[in-house]
Design an enzyme around this catalytic site. Structure first.
Site, PDB file in Angstrom:
ATOM      1  NE  ARG A  64      -3.819   1.745   2.110  1.00 60.77           N
ATOM      2  CZ  ARG A  64      -4.062   2.610   3.151  1.00 60.77           C
ATOM      3  NH1 ARG A  64      -3.939   2.061   3.817  1.00 60.77           N
ATOM      4  NH2 ARG A  64      -4.847   3.886   2.917  1.00 60.77           N
ATOM      5  CG  HIS A  68      -1.027   5.811  -0.233  1.00 59.33           C
ATOM      6  ND1 HIS A  68      -1.116   6.575   1.116  1.00 59.33           N
ATOM      7  CD2 HIS A  68      -2.110   4.997  -0.732  1.00 59.33           C
ATOM      8  CE1 HIS A  68      -2.730   6.033   0.889  1.00 59.33           C
ATOM      9  NE2 HIS A  68      -2.452   4.831  -0.090  1.00 59.33           N
ATOM     10  CG  ASP A  69       6.608   6.184  -2.760  1.00 58.44           C
ATOM     11  OD1 ASP A  69       6.901   8.091  -2.666  1.00 58.44           O
ATOM     12  OD2 ASP A  69       7.896   6.563  -3.332  1.00 58.44           O
ATOM     13  N   GLY A  74       4.530  11.380  -7.650  1.00 58.97           N
ATOM     14  CA  GLY A  74       5.937  10.396  -8.442  1.00 58.97           C
ATOM     15  C   GLY A  74       6.088   9.241  -7.041  1.00 58.97           C
ATOM     16  CB  SER A  78       7.915  12.893  -1.378  1.00 59.00           C
ATOM     17  OG  SER A  78       6.970  12.431  -2.156  1.00 59.00           O
ATOM     18  CG  ASN A  95       1.193   9.047   7.702  1.00 57.77           C
ATOM     19  OD1 ASN A  95       1.719   7.051   7.414  1.00 57.77           O
ATOM     20  ND2 ASN A  95       1.444   9.293   8.271  1.00 57.77           N
ATOM     21  CB  THR A 182      -7.278  -9.736  -2.751  1.00 55.46           C
ATOM     22  OG1 THR A 182      -7.465 -11.423  -2.687  1.00 55.46           O
ATOM     23  CG2 THR A 182      -5.704  -9.987  -2.981  1.00 55.46           C
ATOM     24  CG  ASP A 232     -10.577 -11.207  -0.460  1.00 55.91           C
ATOM     25  OD1 ASP A 232     -11.583 -11.780  -0.487  1.00 55.91           O
ATOM     26  OD2 ASP A 232      -9.692 -12.350  -0.200  1.00 55.91           O
ATOM     27  CB  SER A 235      -8.949 -16.059   0.882  1.00 55.33           C
ATOM     28  OG  SER A 235      -8.935 -15.121  -0.091  1.00 55.33           O
TER      29      SER A 235
HETATM   30  C1  HEM Z   1      -8.197   2.574  -5.765  1.00 53.93           C
HETATM   31  C2  HEM Z   1      -7.913   3.511  -5.612  1.00 53.93           C
HETATM   32  C3  HEM Z   1      -7.465   3.140  -4.302  1.00 53.93           C
HETATM   33  C4  HEM Z   1      -8.682   3.240  -2.996  1.00 53.93           C
HETATM   34  C5  HEM Z   1      -9.481   3.871  -2.841  1.00 53.93           C
HETATM   35  C6  HEM Z   1      -8.232   2.311  -1.837  1.00 53.93           C
HETATM   36  C7  HEM Z   1      -8.509   2.804  -0.459  1.00 53.93           C
HETATM   37  C8  HEM Z   1      -7.774   1.641   0.757  1.00 53.93           C
HETATM   38  C9  HEM Z   1      -8.010   2.600   1.649  1.00 53.93           C
HETATM   39  C10 HEM Z   1      -8.864   3.112   2.648  1.00 53.93           C
HETATM   40  C11 HEM Z   1      -7.655   1.051   2.496  1.00 53.93           C
HETATM   41  C12 HEM Z   1      -7.784   0.709   4.355  1.00 53.93           C
HETATM   42  C13 HEM Z   1      -7.326   1.220   4.983  1.00 53.93           C
HETATM   43  C14 HEM Z   1      -7.243   1.204   6.291  1.00 53.93           C
HETATM   44  O1  HEM Z   1      -8.443   1.924   6.675  1.00 53.93           O
HETATM   45  O2  HEM Z   1      -6.604   0.770   6.887  1.00 53.93           O
HETATM   46  C15 HEM Z   1      -6.980   0.272   1.497  1.00 53.93           C
HETATM   47  C16 HEM Z   1      -6.482  -0.916   1.946  1.00 53.93           C
HETATM   48  C17 HEM Z   1      -4.398  -1.858   1.486  1.00 53.93           C
HETATM   49  N1  HEM Z   1      -4.916  -1.258   0.324  1.00 53.93           N
HETATM   50 FE1  HEM Z   1      -6.115   0.577  -1.118  1.00 53.93          FE
HETATM   51  N2  HEM Z   1      -7.206   1.615  -2.227  1.00 53.93           N
HETATM   52  C18 HEM Z   1      -7.389   1.989  -3.700  1.00 53.93           C
HETATM   53  C19 HEM Z   1      -5.746   0.933  -4.247  1.00 53.93           C
HETATM   54  C20 HEM Z   1      -5.096   0.532  -3.504  1.00 53.93           C
HETATM   55  C21 HEM Z   1      -3.518   0.205  -5.174  1.00 53.93           C
HETATM   56  C22 HEM Z   1      -3.365   0.572  -6.264  1.00 53.93           C
HETATM   57  C23 HEM Z   1      -3.112  -1.607  -4.153  1.00 53.93           C
HETATM   58  C24 HEM Z   1      -1.833  -1.299  -3.986  1.00 53.93           C
HETATM   59  C25 HEM Z   1      -1.425  -1.626  -5.141  1.00 53.93           C
HETATM   60  C26 HEM Z   1      -3.215  -1.060  -2.502  1.00 53.93           C
HETATM   61  C27 HEM Z   1      -3.446  -1.794  -1.430  1.00 53.93           C
HETATM   62  C28 HEM Z   1      -3.939  -1.593  -1.012  1.00 53.93           C
HETATM   63  C29 HEM Z   1      -3.183  -2.324   0.738  1.00 53.93           C
HETATM   64  C30 HEM Z   1      -1.870  -3.769  -0.136  1.00 53.93           C
HETATM   65  C31 HEM Z   1      -4.048  -2.314   1.989  1.00 53.93           C
HETATM   66  C32 HEM Z   1      -4.390  -3.019   2.951  1.00 53.93           C
HETATM   67  C33 HEM Z   1      -3.325  -1.884   4.153  1.00 53.93           C
HETATM   68  C34 HEM Z   1      -2.927  -3.141   5.521  1.00 53.93           C
HETATM   69  O3  HEM Z   1      -3.519  -4.505   5.687  1.00 53.93           O
HETATM   70  O4  HEM Z   1      -2.813  -2.529   5.788  1.00 53.93           O
HETATM   71  N3  HEM Z   1      -5.002   0.530  -2.134  1.00 53.93           N
HETATM   72  N4  HEM Z   1      -7.186   1.095   0.816  1.00 53.93           N
HETATM   73  C1  LIG Z   2       2.329   8.610   9.432  1.00 55.10           C
HETATM   74  O1  LIG Z   2       3.613   7.016   9.913  1.00 55.10           O
HETATM   75  C2  LIG Z   2       4.050   7.230  11.032  1.00 55.10           C
HETATM   76  C3  LIG Z   2       4.835   6.459  10.753  1.00 55.10           C
HETATM   77  O2  LIG Z   2       3.927   5.218  11.456  1.00 55.10           O
HETATM   78  C4  LIG Z   2       4.298   7.628  12.251  1.00 55.10           C
HETATM   79  O3  LIG Z   2       5.572   8.327  12.876  1.00 55.10           O
HETATM   80  C5  LIG Z   2       3.449   9.221  11.804  1.00 55.10           C
HETATM   81  O4  LIG Z   2       3.441   9.619  13.204  1.00 55.10           O
HETATM   82  C6  LIG Z   2       2.425   9.806  11.015  1.00 55.10           C
HETATM   83  N1  LIG Z   2       1.312  10.207  11.013  1.00 55.10           N
HETATM   84  C7  LIG Z   2       0.941  10.581  11.800  1.00 55.10           C
HETATM   85  C8  LIG Z   2       0.103  12.429  11.537  1.00 55.10           C
HETATM   86  O5  LIG Z   2       0.229  10.499  12.563  1.00 55.10           O
END
Ligand code: HEM
Ligand SMILES: *[C@@H]1O[C@H](CO)[C@@H](O)[C@H](O)[C@H]1NC(C)=O
Ligand SMILES: *[C@@H]1O[C@H](CO)[C@@H](O)[C@H](O)[C@H]1NC(C)=O
Ligand SMILES: *[C@@H]1O[C@H](CO)[C@@H](O)[C@H](O)[C@H]1NC(C)=O
Length: 313
Positions: A64, A68-69, A74, A78, A95, A182, A232, A235
């Protein structure tokens, strides 16, 4: 697919990516570091294997972070910069839910030992799905850009398509990369608006399967921001196509997942992935990951090679 771990799947992806992408991208060279320092790739992989085998739940956040990066200024690292006044990308709201920063510092440390400080932080972000390296780190990181640059989970299909198109990614990339969901977890705050009073009539989002909505309500009571759910269910540790089958059954967790059904092209492609169950997904995912890894890459004077991931030199 059920028994394979995230780790194995990601390793598979790397080998796919390495097999398929031998070509050079703009100013980037596949295998740049491996030529100069043959030990670098194994070093990175060793650290990641070690970290992830100690804590499996750290694989999704790494993926993830790369997303974001790349979507803000790009893929130039950063995202990792710290600001004394808390005005950098990593201080922005999205973040707050990101985990896994400490991994990158571990990798960086190991890599520096292996080749004395000549690797940029941006390269460290994506060792599992591509070997395109040679990029520089950015010097600018702005909180507001993270707020406006990241696509929110409430995004509709037009916003999603535009957000991806603005970065040179197409509808296929959008669907395939969303397939990242997933694996991993989400906080209730990212989707609970769909469960309660969605249209102002004390209802749930009508596009969300009602049985699934009921299950989610048990995990996320009204006002609960902090509990977490599997993205998911069943799984969430396995990198497989179940994301696509679930979204097709109106069981996508975010509005942005559900929105993929609101466009003829994305819907058809999602169903194609759901039916093909595997090989195409891994290949396509590898391709789209490499494409994403090329967004706004800095290779010349505009960047630097950061000595510490979180600070400009
Ligand atoms: C299409 C637009 C996307 C949106 C709106 C989106 C939004 C989000 C949000 C809201 C979460 C949950 C954050 C939380 O509440 O902890 C999440 C988790 C995640 N996203 Fe996305 N995402 C997007 C695309 C992507 C892409 C392109 C990737 C990677 C290629 C990605 C990888 C992940 C992964 C791996 C997690 C799980 C993170 C964890 O387990 O801590 N997402 N995403
Ligand atoms: C963003 O994430 C880093 C690493 O988990 C954390 O040290 C930092 O405090 C976070 N930013 C905010 C505003 O919480
Ligand atoms: C999609 O969301 C954007 C931003 O919130 C909004 O301006 C636009 O009208 C929406 N499009 C549709 C078709 O609902
Ligand atoms: C639900 O939304 C409507 C319209 O925005 C609002 O008037 C009502 O107070 C909300 N109900 C609850 C329980 O928050």
């Amino acid at each position: 697919m059920g028994s394979l771990t995230v780790l194995l799947q990601l390793t598979l992806l790397v080998s796919f990516a390495i097999l398929i992408f031998q070509a050079n991208g703009q100013g980037l060279k596949v295998g740049f570091y491996p030529y100069k320092w043959p030990n670098l790739e194994p070093v990175i992989k060793d650290v990641i294997y070690k970290v992830i085998s100690e804590d499996r739940t750290l694989a999704p956040p790494l993926q993830r972070m790369h997303f974001h990066d790349c979507f803000i200024r790009g893929c130039e690292g950063s995202f990792l910069l710290e600001s004394p006044t808390k005005q950098a990308e990593k201080d922005a709201f999205p973040n707050l839910t990101l985990r896994g920063f400490q991994i990158l510092d571990k990798v960086k440390l190991a890599v520096e030992k292996a080749c004395s400080g000549d690797v940029s932080s941006a390269d460290i972000m994506g060792p599992f799905w591509e070997v395109e390296t040679g990029r520089k780190d950015g010097k600018v990181s702005i909180l507001n850009e993270a707020l406006t640059g990241l696509i929110p989970p409430s995004a509709n299909i037009s916003t999603l398509k535009k957000g991806f198109a603005d970065r040179g990614l197409n509808m296929k990339d959008l669907v395939v990369l969303s397939g990242s969901h997933t694996i991993g977890i989400s906080h209730c705050s990212s989707f609970s608006n769909r469960l309660y009073n969605f249209t102002g009539k004390n209802d749930a989002d009508p596009t969300l399967d009602s049985e699934y909505a009921a299950k989610l309500k048990q995990k996320c009571k009204p006002g609960d921001q902090n509990s977490i759910v599997e993205m998911d269910p069943g799984s969430f540790k396995t990198f497989d196509v179940s994301y696509f089958t679930l979204v097709a059954k109106r069981r996508g967790l975010f509005e942005s997942d559900a929105a993929l059904l609101n466009d003829g092209e994305t819907k058809a492609y999602l169903k194609f992935q759901a039916l093909n169950k595997g090989p195409t997904f891994f290949k396509d995912f590898g391709e789209s990951m490499v494409k994403m890894g090329r967004i706004g890459v800095i290779t010349g004077e505009g960047g630097e090679i950061r000595k510490v991931c979180t600070k400009v030199n």
